[in-house]
Structures are given as structure tokens and as C-alpha cells.
Design a protein around this motif. Structure first.
Motif, mmCIF file in Angstrom:
data_model
loop_
_atom_site.group_PDB
_atom_site.id
_atom_site.type_symbol
_atom_site.label_atom_id
_atom_site.label_comp_id
_atom_site.label_asym_id
_atom_site.label_seq_id
_atom_site.Cartn_x
_atom_site.Cartn_y
_atom_site.Cartn_z
ATOM 1 N N ALA A 48 0.815 -1.218 0.000
ATOM 2 C CA ALA A 48 0.000 0.000 0.000
ATOM 3 C C ALA A 48 0.847 1.266 0.000
ATOM 4 O O ALA A 48 0.335 2.345 0.267
ATOM 5 N N ARG A 49 2.156 1.165 -0.238
ATOM 6 C CA ARG A 49 3.131 2.258 -0.277
ATOM 7 C C ARG A 49 3.142 3.108 0.997
ATOM 8 O O ARG A 49 3.512 4.280 0.975
ATOM 9 N N LEU A 50 2.713 2.530 2.134
ATOM 10 C CA LEU A 50 2.845 3.255 3.400
ATOM 11 C C LEU A 50 4.294 3.234 3.852
ATOM 12 O O LEU A 50 4.742 4.124 4.570
ATOM 13 N N ALA A 74 -4.726 5.521 -5.419
ATOM 14 C CA ALA A 74 -5.745 5.604 -4.367
ATOM 15 C C ALA A 74 -7.145 5.298 -4.899
ATOM 16 O O ALA A 74 -8.064 5.093 -4.122
ATOM 17 N N ALA A 78 -7.015 0.426 -1.630
ATOM 18 C CA ALA A 78 -7.195 1.105 -0.346
ATOM 19 C C ALA A 78 -6.701 0.201 0.769
ATOM 20 O O ALA A 78 -6.838 -1.016 0.699
ATOM 21 N N ILE A 79 -6.110 0.799 1.797
ATOM 22 C CA ILE A 79 -5.712 0.025 2.971
ATOM 23 C C ILE A 79 -6.406 0.605 4.188
ATOM 24 O O ILE A 79 -6.587 1.822 4.278
ATOM 25 N N PRO A 81 -6.364 2.168 7.370
ATOM 26 C CA PRO A 81 -5.273 2.797 8.103
ATOM 27 C C PRO A 81 -5.516 2.787 9.603
ATOM 28 O O PRO A 81 -6.637 2.544 10.053
ATOM 29 N N GLN A 82 -4.444 3.000 10.335
ATOM 30 C CA GLN A 82 -4.559 3.161 11.789
ATOM 31 C C GLN A 82 -4.600 4.656 12.056
ATOM 32 O O GLN A 82 -3.652 5.346 11.750
ATOM 33 N N MET A 148 -15.040 4.136 5.551
ATOM 34 C CA MET A 148 -14.285 5.115 4.754
ATOM 35 C C MET A 148 -13.635 4.441 3.540
ATOM 36 O O MET A 148 -13.770 4.925 2.408
ATOM 37 N N ILE A 149 -12.928 3.303 3.754
ATOM 38 C CA ILE A 149 -12.256 2.694 2.601
ATOM 39 C C ILE A 149 -13.268 1.976 1.705
ATOM 40 O O ILE A 149 -13.034 1.815 0.519
ATOM 41 N N GLN A 152 -14.317 4.483 -0.604
ATOM 42 C CA GLN A 152 -13.246 4.785 -1.557
ATOM 43 C C GLN A 152 -13.473 4.030 -2.874
ATOM 44 O O GLN A 152 -12.967 4.444 -3.913
ATOM 45 N N HIS B 205 -0.106 10.212 8.510
ATOM 46 C CA HIS B 205 0.654 9.740 7.351
ATOM 47 C C HIS B 205 -0.056 8.609 6.618
ATOM 48 O O HIS B 205 -0.248 8.662 5.401
ATOM 49 N N ASP B 206 -0.468 7.571 7.348
ATOM 50 C CA ASP B 206 -1.004 6.383 6.686
ATOM 51 C C ASP B 206 -2.327 6.678 5.988
ATOM 52 O O ASP B 206 -2.525 6.309 4.826
ATOM 53 N N ALA B 207 -3.233 7.346 6.708
ATOM 54 C CA ALA B 207 -4.545 7.622 6.123
ATOM 55 C C ALA B 207 -4.412 8.559 4.925
ATOM 56 O O ALA B 207 -5.084 8.380 3.903
ATOM 57 N N THR B 209 -1.755 8.910 2.967
ATOM 58 C CA THR B 209 -1.146 8.168 1.862
ATOM 59 C C THR B 209 -2.186 7.287 1.178
ATOM 60 O O THR B 209 -2.259 7.215 -0.048
ATOM 61 N N ASN B 210 -3.001 6.633 1.990
ATOM 62 C CA ASN B 210 -4.051 5.785 1.432
ATOM 63 C C ASN B 210 -4.978 6.572 0.526
ATOM 64 O O ASN B 210 -5.459 6.059 -0.479
ATOM 65 N N LEU B 211 -5.224 7.846 0.887
ATOM 66 C CA LEU B 211 -6.133 8.662 0.078
ATOM 67 C C LEU B 211 -5.406 9.337 -1.082
ATOM 68 O O LEU B 211 -5.965 10.191 -1.765
ATOM 69 N N GLY B 212 -4.152 8.948 -1.312
ATOM 70 C CA GLY B 212 -3.454 9.397 -2.515
ATOM 71 C C GLY B 212 -2.716 10.716 -2.377
ATOM 72 O O GLY B 212 -2.384 11.344 -3.374
#
Lengths: 252, 314
Positions: A48-50, A74, A78-79, A81-82, A148-149, A152, B205-207, B209-212
Motif C-alpha cells: 500500500a506504499r505506506l 488511491a 485502499a488500505i 489505516p490506523q 471510509m475505505i 473509496q 501519514h497512513d490515512a 497516503t491511502n487517500l493518494g
């Protein structure tokens, strides 16, 4: 298809992943299992490129994640997230609305509104839509993030241990929802699971990681055996048949 | 009725501005109006610059306690200015027009902000204690180095940098006002244009990044904008430690939503009221017995303790 080639990943000189190469088929549910510290979450974060790739290559539907436009990615992947305590006073519906950001850049259309409402309804959040995140329980907050995801609307959904905060009813409901996404909408779900029984019951494809390497993969019914559990986890739980389904017996 | 607080704040700010322009005026209006208008414009510019910089910094650093001043941004500005005077020497500095010096200093601050705070935020995001400690150490280091250099340089040269080391709202440097306005308004326009991106960035950061969102790029860009805004306010009135914290915290109390589209204007209005109203009261009522910065820093400092003790840091 998510295809992973020759991934190595180190944190502070310690090898987390070593020469991981595998393909995750499109459509269906792929479960990622393995003992603690096997590198499952790291692998998911890399896809997920995190986390930045150190060595190797990941492509999603042919898009190389290292070079393709992150905003375009995106809309494909979708991942979950925390965000434990970021933006605590955000309302549930505002959080879910962020799921439409890759599509509408924050200018919500009527169609976005309908998708958000559907996502709220799918995760039983319609009554909670105006509540602030910090007034919710852990499970409800997790549902808000899932919604949310979900909103997406991506072909690929990556979930890192989503059952952690959920009781058995909520866990089964979530797994059934993911199954439905795969079967009815043709989406691809990659999910890190701790409980092998959930993987056996809901996944089409299983990837077993141990010590940063792929230990086994394939059809869950064929992969999960007494021998595998003994070899990977170092414990001798028996795999039994019950109503034509395999179950790990955790008894002594 | 979501726009009501904004309307009320607008009216209060307008009232403060009108009173500031007219109250206790002696002598010809043709002198009073331009003289006071310059100071008023400076105050408003500083108010908006500080509140916007603070909101943006809190967004990229992921907390609600730290501000550019607490992390030593304006201390770094003073340090760079002192360093310029120290290394260029008095002659060169005097020959430089004030605008060129200001421009050079702003450029250096932008570079320093990205190098120092860019890496700091990348490493300690979410670790509030480590960030506060690092910020305090940075700020102290910058101030000590500034003081050291100031002792070593010629007293004549010292005059050039003295103005950048103390907060002063009575003598706003109106020579710099045109350039400062252009820079500041440009930066604010960019911040406003990207308000939806900042909302996403605030998720972490993570959220994001997930949203592009390209989080690293956006963070660097935000820090550049913060550096410009801090340069403007520090050049005009000097460092004000706790104004940003005070007004942005108040803005968060006024409006519970987390969107920058609402937070930015409300914080800017509260900031304007605090500075213009405060300066009005001190100039006209208390006859300049106390500098405004002392009052603002006292209130803001108390508020900082309150926030720390309450533990509502994020």
C-alpha cells in the motif's frame, strides 16, 4: 492481480522480509497468516506504499507502485489505516466522506453523497453519523474506518488484522461483508488474520509467512495441515473435519 | 447557523479596527488616517500570518500544542539575521536595502525550516514529548547563539538586528509592509487554495497516503509556507511566543469541526481581534504602560500550561 517480486525489507539492520515473491489473484479473498513477527503487516504496508520499498517490485493491475501516480493508485487500492487518535472530533460521516477524496478532491457531488450514505448503512453507522470519533467504542471506530475505505470504491482492499477489536458477531458480519464484496462486486480483498479458522472459513487463497519468507500458499483447505501448524507455529493443534469443513482444534 | 460565529467575529474585528483608527485622534485627519492605517494593516497582517502558520504547523506535526514559535521558528529567524550581519559586516548590511535583507533572510529561513523541521517531523510525528523537548532545545540553542553573536559584533551593527529580537507592536516596521503584504497574502492564498489537502493531511501519514496524498511533499510545502508567514510576522513585529497557540486553541473551542475551511478564517479573525483590540486597549486605555506582547505571552503561556495539564494534546 497484485504481484510481488523479490522483496527484501530491513528495519535497523534486522531482516523483516527476505526474497518474498508471490502473486495474489484478482477477485476473491486472500488471507495472510503467520506467527507474530513474520512480516505480514510490513508486507501489507509495502503493497500500500505506506512504507518505501527497499528492494524488489510490486505491481497492482500492472501499475508499478513505486512509479505510478499515488493519487491514481488511491482509486485502485485502499488500505485500512490506523488513526487511533488523529482528529478526535471529526464526525463519523465526515470521516467516511474522506473516502471520496481520491475521486472528487474534497468537492463532494450528489453521487458521492449517495456512496457515503450506502457505506454508513453497510456498517450500521447511519444512526451514529453525527457522533464524534472520540465518543465511539473501538469497534465502532474501526467500522467507521472500514466504511471510509469502502466508500473509496477501490478494486483492491487491504486490511491489517481488522478483527482485533471485534466480538464474534461483528467478526463474522465483517467477514461475510468482505465475502460479499468479492463475490458480488468482483473486488479483491487481502486480509491479515490471526485466527486460522477465519481464514479457513472465508478465504479463497492463503499465503503463509514465517520469518520473513513465504512458507506456503494456495487453497486454504489444502495448505492448512497438522504438519504446517506444527512447523510454522511450533504448536501441535490438530486440524479436524467438521461438516465438510476444516477447523483447527485449539484444545489441549 | 454554522456561519454565525464567523459573522460575529467579523463585526467585532471591524469595530476594533474602526475604534483603533478614530479613538483619541488629535490633529489633522490627513496625518492620523494614513499613520494609523499603516499600523493597523501591519497588525492585521501579523495576526493572520501567525494564526495561519500555527494552524498549518499543527496539521503537519499532528498535534494541538506545538506552534512554530514554541518550536523555535522565529528564534531561527533572529539567528539567521544575526548571522547575516555577523558574516556580511556592517557596511554590506547597511548598503543592502531592508527589503533585500528581509528577502534573503526569508529564503534562508525557508531552507532551515525544511532541513531542521522536515526531518524532525518525519522522525517524531506522534511522539509529542520528544517533539516538545527537541523544540525547546532548538529554540534555546538558536537564542543562545543569537545572543553570543550579538555580543561579538560591533554595537553599531547591533542596531540592525535589535529590531528582530524583541516583540514590538507600537513601532511596526512599515517600510517592509508592501513586500511583507505581497509575500503574506500569496502564502495565505496558497494555504486557502489547498485547504482540502490539509484536511486529509491532518488524518496522519497512513490515512493521507491511502487517500493518494504525497505526504512528504505536502509536508515540505506546508513548512515552506509556515516559514514565509513566520518571516513576515517576525520582521514586522518580532517574535511573539504564545499568540498562535492562544488564538488557534480559542478557534478550536469556537468551532468543533476539524475542517481547515472553517478553522483558518476563525483563527485569523480571533487573532486579528486579539492584536487590534489588545493594542487599542493598551494604547488608548492603559497609555502604553505594558507592551502588548507581554500580555499576550502571559495569557498564552497560561493557556499552554492548561493544555499540557489537561492532557488534550492531540
Amino acid at each position: 492481480m497484485i504481484s510481488i517480486r523479490n522483496i527484501d525489507y530491513d528495519i535497523a539492520g534486522k531482516a523483516i522480509l527476505r526474497d518474498v515473491s508471490l502473486d495474489m489473484p484478482k477477485h476473491g479473498v486472500t488471507a495472510l497468516i503467520g506467527p507474530n513477527g513474520a512480516g505480514k503487516s510490513t508486507l501489507l504496508s509495502l503493497i500500500a506504499r505506506l512504507l518505501p520499498l527497499q528492494h524488489g517490485r510490486v505491481t497492482v493491475d500492472g501499475h508499478d507502485i513505486a512509479t505510478c501516480d499515488t493519487a491514481a493508485l488511491a482509486r485502485i487500492l485502499a488500505i485500512l489505516p490506523q488513526i487511533q487518535d488523529a482528529a478526535p472530533r471529526l464526525s463519523v460521516s465526515d470521516l467516511v466522506a474522506f473516502g471520496r477524496y481520491p475521486h472528487s478532491r474534497g468537492r463532494l457531488t450528489d453521487q458521492d453523497g449517495a456512496i457515503i450514505d450506502a457505506a454508513l448503512a453497510a456498517f450500521q453507522l447511519t444512526d451514529l453519523r453525527n457522533r464524534a470519533l472520540d465518543t465511539l467504542s473501538g469497534g465502532q471506530r474501526q467500522n467507521a474506518l472500514l466504511a471510509m475505505i469502502f466508500a473509496q470504491g477501490t478494486d483492491y482492499l487491504l486490511l491489517d488484522e481488522p478483527l482485533n477489536n471485534l466480538d464474534i458477531a461483528a467478526s463474522r458480519r465483517l467477514m461475510a461483508q468482505l465475502r460479499g464484496l468479492a463475490d458480488e462486486q468482483g473486488r479483491t480483498v487481502v486480509i491479515v488474520l490471526h485466527d486460522i479458522n477465519y481464514a479457513l472459513a472465508y478465504a479463497d487463497h492463503l499465503v503463509v509467512l514465517a520469518e520473513g519468507r513465504v512458507a506456503a500458499m494456495g487453497n486454504p483447505e489444502e495448505v492448512v495441515t497438522d504438519d504446517l501448524i506444527n512447523r510454522i507455529y511450533g504448536t501441535d493443534a490438530a486440524v479436524i473435519n467438521h461438516n465438510n469443513r476444516r477447523i483447527v482444534d485449539v484444545g489441549p | 447557523m454554522r456561519s454565525r460565529p464567523v459573522a460575529v467575529l467579523c463585526v467585532v474585528l471591524l469595530l476594533c479596527a474602526v475604534l483603533y483608527m478614530t479613538l483619541g485622534a488629535k490633529g489633522a485627519w490627513s496625518f492620523v488616517i494614513p499613520f494609523r492605517a499603516g499600523k493597523l494593516a501591519g497588525l492585521v497582517l501579523v495576526a493572520v500570518a501567525i494564526s495561519t502558520a500555527t494552524v498549518l504547523f499543527q496539521t503537519v506535526s499532528g498535534n494541538r500544542i506545538l506552534t512554530p514559535s514554541i518550536m523555535g521558528f522565529d528564534a531561527l529567524y533572529s539567528l539567521l539575521l544575526t548571522g547575516l550581519v555577523f558574516f556580511l559586516g556592517a557596511q554590506a548590511t547597511i548598503q543592502l536595502p531592508p527589503m533585500a535583507l528581509f528577502g534573503l533572510n526569508t529564503g534562508l529561513l525557508m531552507l532551515g525550516a525544511v532541513l531542521l523541521f522536515g526531518t524532525l517531523i518525519a522522525q517524531t510525528r506522534g511522539d509529542l514529548l520528544r517533539m516538545i523537548l527537541t523544540g525547546i532545545i532548538f529554540a534555546t540553542l538558536f537564542r543562545s547563539l543569537t545572543a553570543f553573536w550579538q555580543r561579538m559584533i560591533d554595537p553599531n551593527e547591533f542596531q540592525v538586528i535589535q529590531v528582530a529580537s524583541y516583540a514590538r507592536f507600537n513601532r511596526i516596521d512599515t517600510d517592509l509592509l508592501p513586500l511583507a503584504s505581497v509575500l503574506c497574502l500569496g502564502a495565505i492564498a496558497l494555504v486557502w487554495h489547498r485547504r482540502r489537502q490539509w484536511d486529509v493531511l491532518a488524518l496522519g501519514h497512513d490515512a493521507a497516503t491511502n487517500l493518494g496524498l504525497r505526504v512528504r511533499l505536502e509536508t515540505v510545502f506546508a513548512l515552506l509556507l509556515v516559514a514565509v508567514l513566520v518571516s513576515v510576522s517576525t520582521a514586522l513585529v518580532g517574535p511573539v511566543a504564545f499568540l498562535g497557540l492562544l488564538v488557534v486553541s480559542l478557534a478550536r473551542l469556537v468551532d468543533g469541526s476539524e475542517t481547515h475551511a472553517r478553522l483558518l478564517p476563525i483563527a485569523a479573525l480571533i487573532s486579528g481581534i486579539t492584536l487590534v483590540g489588545g493594542q487599542l486597549a493598551l494604547e488608548r486605555v492603559f497609555a502604553l504602560s505594558t507592551p502588548l506582547s507581554v500580555v499576550v505571552d502571559l495569557l498564552g503561556g497560561l493557556f499552554f500550561f492548561f493544555l499540557l495539564l489537561k492532557g488534550r494534546s492531540r
